[in-house]
Design an enzyme around this catalytic site. Structure first.
Site, PDB file in Angstrom:
ATOM      1  N   GLY A 121       0.773  -1.250   0.000  1.00  0.00           N
ATOM      2  CA  GLY A 121       0.000   0.000   0.000  1.00  0.00           C
ATOM      3  C   GLY A 121       0.799   1.293   0.000  1.00  0.00           C
ATOM      4  O   GLY A 121       0.286   2.330  -0.411  1.00  0.00           O
TER       5      GLY A 121
ATOM      6  N   GLU B 107       4.067   3.918   6.155  1.00  0.00           N
ATOM      7  CA  GLU B 107       2.868   3.082   6.107  1.00  0.00           C
ATOM      8  C   GLU B 107       1.754   3.836   5.358  1.00  0.00           C
ATOM      9  O   GLU B 107       1.730   5.072   5.362  1.00  0.00           O
ATOM     10  CB  GLU B 107       2.449   2.757   7.556  1.00  0.00           C
ATOM     11  CG  GLU B 107       1.136   2.061   7.741  1.00  0.00           C
ATOM     12  CD  GLU B 107       1.051   0.651   7.180  1.00  0.00           C
ATOM     13  OE1 GLU B 107       1.375   0.480   5.986  1.00  0.00           O
ATOM     14  OE2 GLU B 107       0.634  -0.259   7.909  1.00  0.00           O
ATOM     15  N   ASP B 108       0.882   3.099   4.720  1.00  0.00           N
ATOM     16  CA  ASP B 108      -0.223   3.775   4.028  1.00  0.00           C
ATOM     17  C   ASP B 108      -1.300   4.240   5.005  1.00  0.00           C
ATOM     18  O   ASP B 108      -1.639   5.407   5.055  1.00  0.00           O
ATOM     19  CB  ASP B 108      -0.817   2.880   2.916  1.00  0.00           C
ATOM     20  CG  ASP B 108      -1.240   1.492   3.405  1.00  0.00           C
ATOM     21  OD1 ASP B 108      -1.023   1.155   4.586  1.00  0.00           O
ATOM     22  OD2 ASP B 108      -1.794   0.729   2.590  1.00  0.00           O
TER      23      ASP B 108
ATOM     24  N   LYS C  97      -6.796   6.341  10.857  1.00  0.00           N
ATOM     25  CA  LYS C  97      -8.208   6.214  11.259  1.00  0.00           C
ATOM     26  C   LYS C  97      -8.238   6.013  12.767  1.00  0.00           C
ATOM     27  O   LYS C  97      -8.340   4.876  13.245  1.00  0.00           O
ATOM     28  CB  LYS C  97      -8.843   4.992  10.585  1.00  0.00           C
ATOM     29  CG  LYS C  97      -8.961   5.055   9.080  1.00  0.00           C
ATOM     30  CD  LYS C  97      -9.872   3.902   8.641  1.00  0.00           C
ATOM     31  CE  LYS C  97      -9.426   3.277   7.361  1.00  0.00           C
ATOM     32  NZ  LYS C  97     -10.168   2.056   7.028  1.00  0.00           N
TER      33      LYS C  97
ATOM     34  N   VAL D  55     -11.073   3.091   2.315  1.00  0.00           N
ATOM     35  CA  VAL D  55     -10.565   3.950   1.245  1.00  0.00           C
ATOM     36  C   VAL D  55      -9.666   3.180   0.283  1.00  0.00           C
ATOM     37  O   VAL D  55      -9.109   2.130   0.626  1.00  0.00           O
ATOM     38  CB  VAL D  55      -9.804   5.164   1.819  1.00  0.00           C
ATOM     39  CG1 VAL D  55     -10.745   6.070   2.608  1.00  0.00           C
ATOM     40  CG2 VAL D  55      -8.630   4.729   2.680  1.00  0.00           C
TER      41      VAL D  55
ATOM     42  N   ASP E 249      -4.750   1.705  10.991  1.00  0.00           N
ATOM     43  CA  ASP E 249      -6.160   1.380  11.210  1.00  0.00           C
ATOM     44  C   ASP E 249      -6.293   0.819  12.642  1.00  0.00           C
ATOM     45  O   ASP E 249      -6.339   1.596  13.588  1.00  0.00           O
ATOM     46  CB  ASP E 249      -6.555   0.372  10.126  1.00  0.00           C
ATOM     47  CG  ASP E 249      -8.027   0.037  10.096  1.00  0.00           C
ATOM     48  OD1 ASP E 249      -8.847   0.962  10.196  1.00  0.00           O
ATOM     49  OD2 ASP E 249      -8.367  -1.151   9.979  1.00  0.00           O
TER      50      ASP E 249
ATOM     51  N   ARG F 141      -5.403   0.599  -6.860  1.00  0.00           N
ATOM     52  CA  ARG F 141      -4.155   1.183  -6.356  1.00  0.00           C
ATOM     53  C   ARG F 141      -3.680   2.327  -7.239  1.00  0.00           C
ATOM     54  O   ARG F 141      -2.923   3.194  -6.816  1.00  0.00           O
ATOM     55  CB  ARG F 141      -3.046   0.122  -6.311  1.00  0.00           C
ATOM     56  CG  ARG F 141      -3.264  -0.971  -5.280  1.00  0.00           C
ATOM     57  CD  ARG F 141      -1.995  -1.811  -5.164  1.00  0.00           C
ATOM     58  NE  ARG F 141      -2.199  -3.070  -4.485  1.00  0.00           N
ATOM     59  CZ  ARG F 141      -2.156  -3.241  -3.160  1.00  0.00           C
ATOM     60  NH1 ARG F 141      -1.916  -2.226  -2.381  1.00  0.00           N
ATOM     61  NH2 ARG F 141      -2.342  -4.419  -2.625  1.00  0.00           N
TER      62      ARG F 141
HETATM   63  P1  IMP Z   1      -3.871  -2.232  10.849  1.00  0.00           P
HETATM   64  O1  IMP Z   1      -2.910  -3.315  11.148  1.00  0.00           O
HETATM   65  O2  IMP Z   1      -5.292  -2.605  11.227  1.00  0.00           O
HETATM   66  O3  IMP Z   1      -3.487  -0.872  11.396  1.00  0.00           O
HETATM   67  O4  IMP Z   1      -4.003  -2.138   9.305  1.00  0.00           O
HETATM   68  C1  IMP Z   1      -3.101  -1.586   8.547  1.00  0.00           C
HETATM   69  C2  IMP Z   1      -3.243  -2.045   7.119  1.00  0.00           C
HETATM   70  O5  IMP Z   1      -4.593  -2.402   6.768  1.00  0.00           O
HETATM   71  C3  IMP Z   1      -2.897  -0.910   6.211  1.00  0.00           C
HETATM   72  O6  IMP Z   1      -1.529  -0.928   5.949  1.00  0.00           O
HETATM   73  C4  IMP Z   1      -3.693  -1.217   4.990  1.00  0.00           C
HETATM   74  O7  IMP Z   1      -2.960  -2.074   4.141  1.00  0.00           O
HETATM   75  C5  IMP Z   1      -4.904  -1.957   5.484  1.00  0.00           C
HETATM   76  N1  IMP Z   1      -6.060  -1.031   5.541  1.00  0.00           N
HETATM   77  C6  IMP Z   1      -6.563  -0.405   6.608  1.00  0.00           C
HETATM   78  N2  IMP Z   1      -7.595   0.381   6.297  1.00  0.00           N
HETATM   79  C7  IMP Z   1      -7.748   0.260   4.962  1.00  0.00           C
HETATM   80  C8  IMP Z   1      -8.643   0.868   4.011  1.00  0.00           C
HETATM   81  O8  IMP Z   1      -9.522   1.698   4.325  1.00  0.00           O
HETATM   82  N3  IMP Z   1      -8.469   0.501   2.712  1.00  0.00           N
HETATM   83  C9  IMP Z   1      -7.524  -0.403   2.318  1.00  0.00           C
HETATM   84  N4  IMP Z   1      -6.659  -0.968   3.159  1.00  0.00           N
HETATM   85  C10 IMP Z   1      -6.765  -0.644   4.478  1.00  0.00           C
HETATM   86 MG    MG Z   2      -0.703  -2.112   4.401  1.00  0.00          MG
END
Ligand code: IMP
Ligand code: MG
Length: 177
Positions: A45, A100-101, A132, A154, A104, A166
């Site tokens: 991402g 990081e993208d 987020k 998103v 979440d 992408r």
């Molecule tokens: P986390 O481990 O839950 O913080 O998730 C992080 C990863 O989940 C990010 O690097 C994204 O690749 C993916 N992710 C989280 N939210 C979204 C979204 O809204 N769209 C697409 N990928 C997401």
């Molecule tokens: Mg990711």
């Protein structure tokens, strides 16, 4: 096949570029005088973000990549982070910027920074294009954040839904129709 959806623009390409310019100036100040900054992109991402970010950074940089999995092809985090591809280079004694993208739940960034910290970098900072905060389950925040967004799924600017979208130049939210 996923259900039909449309994508509503949320953050324009122009707004992203302006934000990256401002963030790069802050990062350059933070790492001023570094002999080598290793910019670590989390695949997949962050590939568009890291490409734009390093071109704005007026510092000696190397680029490396790490792939962690948590989402699979769905919209929910699995909460279990696995390293699918490790860095090519060593980071011991180096300045590191993890890119990081989206942060979440926070599981991915937490796991990755913990793992990299154990390798003894001189300094490690993190940047996320999107945050987020309302979704957070692990207490972690990137040192720099591009944009805080609400709890929407998103895509675009490197970010996918089931590997698609992408290549959109902007960030949009997925709306099922
Ligand atoms: P986390 O481990 O839950 O913080 O998730 C992080 C990863 O989940 C990010 O690097 C994204 O690749 C993916 N992710 C989280 N939210 C979204 C979204 O809204 N769209 C697409 N990928 C997401
Ligand atoms: Mg990711």
């Amino acid at each position: 096949m996923s259900a039909p959806y449309v994508i509503d623009q949320m953050i324009s390409a122009k707004a992203i570029a302006a934000r990256i310019e401002a963030l790069s100036a802050e990062i350059a100040r933070e790492f001023e005088g570094t002999s080598k900054l290793v910019v670590v992109g989390l695949l997949r991402g962050s590939f568009v973000f890291i490409a734009d970010l390093v071109r704005e950074l007026d510092l000696p940089v190397e680029v490396d990549f790490l792939e962690a999995s948590s989402y699979g092809d769905g919209m929910e985090s699995s909460r279990e982070v696995r390293i699918l591809k490790d860095l090519r280079g060593a980071i011991e004694g180096r300045d590191v910027l993890v890119v990081e993208d989206i942060v979440d739940t926070g599981f991915t960034l937490h796991h990755v920074t913990g793992m990299l910290a154990s390798r003894g970098p001189a300094r490690m900072k993190t940047i996320a294009l999107l945050d987020k905060p309302s979704r957070r389950e692990v207490d972690i925040k990137a040192d720099w954040t591009g944009f805080e967004i609400p709890d929407e799924f998103v895509v675009g600017y490197g970010i996918d839904y089931a590997q698609r979208n992408r290549n959109l130049p902007y960030i949009g939210k997925v709306r099922f129709v």
